[in-house]
Design a protein around this motif. Structure first.
Motif, PDB file in Angstrom:
ATOM      1  N   HIS A 178       0.843  -1.296   0.096  1.00  0.00           N
ATOM      2  CA  HIS A 178       0.203  -0.122  -0.001  1.00  0.00           C
ATOM      3  C   HIS A 178       0.818   1.215   0.096  1.00  0.00           C
ATOM      4  CE1 HIS A 178      -3.807  -1.836   0.499  1.00  0.00           C
ATOM      5  NE2 HIS A 178      -3.574  -2.681   1.118  1.00  0.00           N
ATOM      6  N   GLU A 179       2.070   0.904   0.312  1.00  0.00           N
ATOM      7  CA  GLU A 179       2.935   2.092   0.398  1.00  0.00           C
ATOM      8  C   GLU A 179       3.144   2.688  -1.128  1.00  0.00           C
ATOM      9  OE1 GLU A 179       6.496   1.334   2.291  1.00  0.00           O
ATOM     10  OE2 GLU A 179       5.634   1.450   4.396  1.00  0.00           O
ATOM     11  N   LEU A 180       2.969   1.831  -2.124  1.00  0.00           N
ATOM     12  CA  LEU A 180       3.041   2.076  -3.519  1.00  0.00           C
ATOM     13  C   LEU A 180       2.043   2.936  -4.117  1.00  0.00           C
ATOM     14  CD1 LEU A 180       4.224  -1.295  -4.760  1.00  0.00           C
ATOM     15  CD2 LEU A 180       6.041   0.671  -4.114  1.00  0.00           C
ATOM     16  N   ALA A 181       1.016   3.254  -3.314  1.00  0.00           N
ATOM     17  CA  ALA A 181      -0.219   3.925  -3.896  1.00  0.00           C
ATOM     18  C   ALA A 181       0.123   5.400  -4.039  1.00  0.00           C
ATOM     19  CB  ALA A 181      -1.411   3.672  -3.043  1.00  0.00           C
ATOM     20  N   ASP A 182      -0.680   6.062  -4.801  1.00  0.00           N
ATOM     21  CA  ASP A 182      -0.411   7.373  -5.024  1.00  0.00           C
ATOM     22  C   ASP A 182      -1.093   8.253  -3.597  1.00  0.00           C
ATOM     23  OD1 ASP A 182       0.487   7.166  -7.701  1.00  0.00           O
ATOM     24  OD2 ASP A 182      -1.500   7.311  -8.205  1.00  0.00           O
ATOM     25  N   HIS A 183       0.010   9.206  -3.529  1.00  0.00           N
ATOM     26  CA  HIS A 183      -0.469   9.952  -2.344  1.00  0.00           C
ATOM     27  C   HIS A 183      -1.719  10.675  -2.508  1.00  0.00           C
ATOM     28  CE1 HIS A 183       3.528   9.312  -0.353  1.00  0.00           C
ATOM     29  NE2 HIS A 183       3.849   9.779  -1.237  1.00  0.00           N
ATOM     30  N   GLY A 184      -2.523  10.714  -1.650  1.00  0.00           N
ATOM     31  CA  GLY A 184      -3.817  11.528  -1.427  1.00  0.00           C
ATOM     32  C   GLY A 184      -5.114  10.556  -2.057  1.00  0.00           C
ATOM     33  N   GLU A 185      -4.745   9.302  -2.158  1.00  0.00           N
ATOM     34  CA  GLU A 185      -5.624   8.272  -2.404  1.00  0.00           C
ATOM     35  C   GLU A 185      -6.543   8.182  -1.139  1.00  0.00           C
ATOM     36  OE1 GLU A 185      -6.920   7.214  -5.306  1.00  0.00           O
ATOM     37  OE2 GLU A 185      -5.581   7.204  -6.648  1.00  0.00           O
ATOM     38  N   SER A 186      -7.676   7.800  -1.254  1.00  0.00           N
ATOM     39  CA  SER A 186      -8.451   7.019   0.155  1.00  0.00           C
ATOM     40  C   SER A 186      -7.868   5.720   0.483  1.00  0.00           C
ATOM     41  CB  SER A 186      -9.860   7.256  -0.032  1.00  0.00           C
ATOM     42  OG  SER A 186     -10.169   6.032  -1.245  1.00  0.00           O
ATOM     43  N   PRO A 187      -7.843   5.404   1.593  1.00  0.00           N
ATOM     44  CA  PRO A 187      -7.343   4.034   1.890  1.00  0.00           C
ATOM     45  C   PRO A 187      -8.079   3.022   1.180  1.00  0.00           C
ATOM     46  CG  PRO A 187      -8.097   5.365   3.992  1.00  0.00           C
ATOM     47  CD  PRO A 187      -8.397   6.192   2.754  1.00  0.00           C
ATOM     48  N   ARG A 188      -9.221   2.808   0.922  1.00  0.00           N
ATOM     49  CA  ARG A 188      -9.766   1.851   0.060  1.00  0.00           C
ATOM     50  C   ARG A 188      -9.429   1.880  -1.351  1.00  0.00           C
ATOM     51  NH1 ARG A 188     -13.489  -0.994   2.234  1.00  0.00           N
ATOM     52  NH2 ARG A 188     -14.524  -1.649   0.261  1.00  0.00           N
ATOM     53  N   ALA A 189      -8.878   3.059  -1.844  1.00  0.00           N
ATOM     54  CA  ALA A 189      -8.557   3.020  -3.191  1.00  0.00           C
ATOM     55  C   ALA A 189      -6.966   2.641  -3.462  1.00  0.00           C
ATOM     56  CB  ALA A 189      -8.675   4.391  -3.743  1.00  0.00           C
ATOM     57  N   HIS A 190      -6.215   2.406  -2.294  1.00  0.00           N
ATOM     58  CA  HIS A 190      -4.835   2.260  -2.195  1.00  0.00           C
ATOM     59  C   HIS A 190      -4.522   0.952  -2.969  1.00  0.00           C
ATOM     60  CE1 HIS A 190      -3.266   4.627   1.745  1.00  0.00           C
ATOM     61  NE2 HIS A 190      -3.911   5.398   0.628  1.00  0.00           N
ATOM     62  N   ALA A 191      -5.253  -0.195  -2.692  1.00  0.00           N
ATOM     63  CA  ALA A 191      -4.649  -1.507  -3.299  1.00  0.00           C
ATOM     64  C   ALA A 191      -4.890  -1.053  -4.998  1.00  0.00           C
ATOM     65  CB  ALA A 191      -5.787  -2.592  -3.059  1.00  0.00           C
ATOM     66  N   GLY A 192      -6.002  -0.725  -5.459  1.00  0.00           N
ATOM     67  CA  GLY A 192      -6.167  -0.234  -6.889  1.00  0.00           C
ATOM     68  C   GLY A 192      -4.855   0.470  -7.497  1.00  0.00           C
ATOM     69  N   SER A 193      -4.664   1.634  -6.673  1.00  0.00           N
ATOM     70  CA  SER A 193      -3.652   2.412  -6.962  1.00  0.00           C
ATOM     71  C   SER A 193      -2.403   1.840  -7.117  1.00  0.00           C
ATOM     72  CB  SER A 193      -3.709   3.700  -6.089  1.00  0.00           C
ATOM     73  OG  SER A 193      -2.384   4.544  -6.335  1.00  0.00           O
ATOM     74  N   ALA A 194      -1.825   0.945  -6.292  1.00  0.00           N
ATOM     75  CA  ALA A 194      -0.665   0.337  -6.204  1.00  0.00           C
ATOM     76  C   ALA A 194      -0.434  -0.646  -6.986  1.00  0.00           C
ATOM     77  CB  ALA A 194      -0.495  -0.323  -4.518  1.00  0.00           C
ATOM     78  N   TYR A 195      -1.576  -1.322  -7.424  1.00  0.00           N
ATOM     79  CA  TYR A 195      -1.450  -2.469  -8.679  1.00  0.00           C
ATOM     80  C   TYR A 195      -1.122  -1.511  -9.818  1.00  0.00           C
ATOM     81  CZ  TYR A 195      -3.198  -5.900 -11.822  1.00  0.00           C
ATOM     82  OH  TYR A 195      -3.172  -6.847 -12.954  1.00  0.00           O
ATOM     83  N   ALA A 196      -1.896  -0.473 -10.157  1.00  0.00           N
ATOM     84  CA  ALA A 196      -1.812   0.253 -11.350  1.00  0.00           C
ATOM     85  C   ALA A 196      -0.472   0.638 -11.438  1.00  0.00           C
ATOM     86  CB  ALA A 196      -2.724   1.273 -11.229  1.00  0.00           C
ATOM     87  N   HIS A 197       0.146   0.965 -10.412  1.00  0.00           N
ATOM     88  CA  HIS A 197       1.798   1.598 -10.524  1.00  0.00           C
ATOM     89  C   HIS A 197       2.766   0.341 -10.573  1.00  0.00           C
ATOM     90  CE1 HIS A 197       5.263   3.528  -8.963  1.00  0.00           C
ATOM     91  NE2 HIS A 197       5.632   2.625  -8.265  1.00  0.00           N
ATOM     92  N   LEU A 198       2.440  -0.890 -10.039  1.00  0.00           N
ATOM     93  CA  LEU A 198       3.211  -2.082 -10.344  1.00  0.00           C
ATOM     94  C   LEU A 198       3.156  -2.295 -11.744  1.00  0.00           C
ATOM     95  CD1 LEU A 198       2.597  -3.936  -7.099  1.00  0.00           C
ATOM     96  CD2 LEU A 198       4.912  -2.956  -7.896  1.00  0.00           C
ATOM     97  N   VAL A 199       1.998  -2.511 -12.572  1.00  0.00           N
ATOM     98  CA  VAL A 199       1.840  -3.225 -13.810  1.00  0.00           C
ATOM     99  C   VAL A 199       1.565  -2.343 -14.874  1.00  0.00           C
ATOM    100  CG1 VAL A 199       0.826  -5.162 -12.716  1.00  0.00           C
ATOM    101  CG2 VAL A 199      -0.511  -3.334 -13.664  1.00  0.00           C
ATOM    102  N   GLY A 200       1.672  -0.857 -14.493  1.00  0.00           N
ATOM    103  CA  GLY A 200       1.835   0.204 -15.579  1.00  0.00           C
ATOM    104  C   GLY A 200       0.395   0.324 -16.230  1.00  0.00           C
ATOM    105  N   LYS A 201      -0.664  -0.025 -15.602  1.00  0.00           N
ATOM    106  CA  LYS A 201      -2.072   0.016 -16.119  1.00  0.00           C
ATOM    107  C   LYS A 201      -2.748   1.203 -15.643  1.00  0.00           C
ATOM    108  CE  LYS A 201      -2.067  -4.817 -17.496  1.00  0.00           C
ATOM    109  NZ  LYS A 201      -2.702  -6.176 -17.317  1.00  0.00           N
ATOM    110  N   GLU A 202      -3.654   1.790 -16.425  1.00  0.00           N
ATOM    111  CA  GLU A 202      -4.728   2.609 -15.857  1.00  0.00           C
ATOM    112  C   GLU A 202      -6.038   1.877 -15.391  1.00  0.00           C
ATOM    113  OE1 GLU A 202      -5.775   5.511 -18.902  1.00  0.00           O
ATOM    114  OE2 GLU A 202      -4.007   6.327 -18.857  1.00  0.00           O
ATOM    115  N   ILE A 203      -6.475   2.442 -14.139  1.00  0.00           N
ATOM    116  CA  ILE A 203      -7.674   1.752 -13.448  1.00  0.00           C
ATOM    117  C   ILE A 203      -8.879   2.697 -13.561  1.00  0.00           C
ATOM    118  CG2 ILE A 203      -6.187   0.108 -12.408  1.00  0.00           C
ATOM    119  CD1 ILE A 203      -6.892   1.776  -9.896  1.00  0.00           C
TER     120      ILE A 203
END
Length: 203
Positions: A178-203
């Motif tokens: 979850h540390e990979l998530a974009d700053h400012g994202e809500s806690p519930r959005a952390h997983a999706g944001s972190a995943y997109a950062h790792l695989v280079g995909k938009e969600i």
């Protein structure tokens, strides 16, 4: 999941759990008693009551008849489906089907439950109840979950692995993920944001 549950044999490499290798014939039965797979679609066998269904699951894993029946009753009570003990299979909600899958796994006292898309198809209330049931089992069993539902209970898991095109993009603790998530994202959005950062995909 099919590999981890020993439904498929690996072409290379080695799979083991608690030092048991399911490829070795003498170890396969012990492996399958300890590891249970709950697929995305749970289909109860027709014509059986709930008690018969789960006792049968225990018998398939090598349990004596009396032990299987007793374990079936305990498992039904554990997942709050004891009213199904004497009722034959009938249409039930997705949430109850998932709980039936867990009951079958608990009957033969699995220590590892493999769960494929455990909240897919559940309504909002069921999606809230199901993780609570999993939390109640913590300490008795471990769970390995495959899911695309990154918004579900981001705090429920201790370890995260992110595979992408046969490559492991991340393996570590849930906190590190979850540390990979974009700053400012809500806690519930952390997983999706972190995943997109790792695989280079938009969600």
């Amino acid at each position: 999941m099919a590999l981890a549950s020993s439904q498929l044999r690996p072409h290379s490499g080695r799979l083991s759990y608690n030092d048991l290798d399911p490829v070795k014939h003498r170890e396969k039965a012990d492996f399958r008693r300890q590891v249970a797979w709950i697929p995305q679609q749970v289909t109860p066998p027709p014509g059986l009551t709930g008690g018969e269904e789960f006792a049968y699951a225990g018998r398939l894993k090598g349990m004596p008849r009396s032990n299987a029946w007793q374990a079936s009753e305990r498992a039904l009570d554990r997942v709050r489906l004891d009213e199904l003990a004497d009722r034959k299979s009938h249409p039930v909600s997705e949430g109850r089907l998932r709980r039936r899958g867990i009951a079958a796994a608990l009957t033969h006292r699995s220590t590892l439950i493999l769960r494929d898309e455990p909240t897919s198809g559940l309504d909002p209330r069921q999606r809230w109840i199901f993780p609570r049931l999993v939390e109640e089992l913590t300490g008795d069993v471990q769970a390995l979950v495959a899911t695309h539902q990154t918004e579900d209970r981001y705090d429920l898991y201790s370890q995260v692995v992110v595979p992408d095109k046969a490559t492991v993009r991340f393996q570590g603790t849930a906190a590190q993920f979850h540390e990979l998530a974009d700053h400012g994202e809500s806690p519930r959005a952390h997983a999706g944001s972190a995943y997109a950062h790792l695989v280079g995909k938009e969600i």
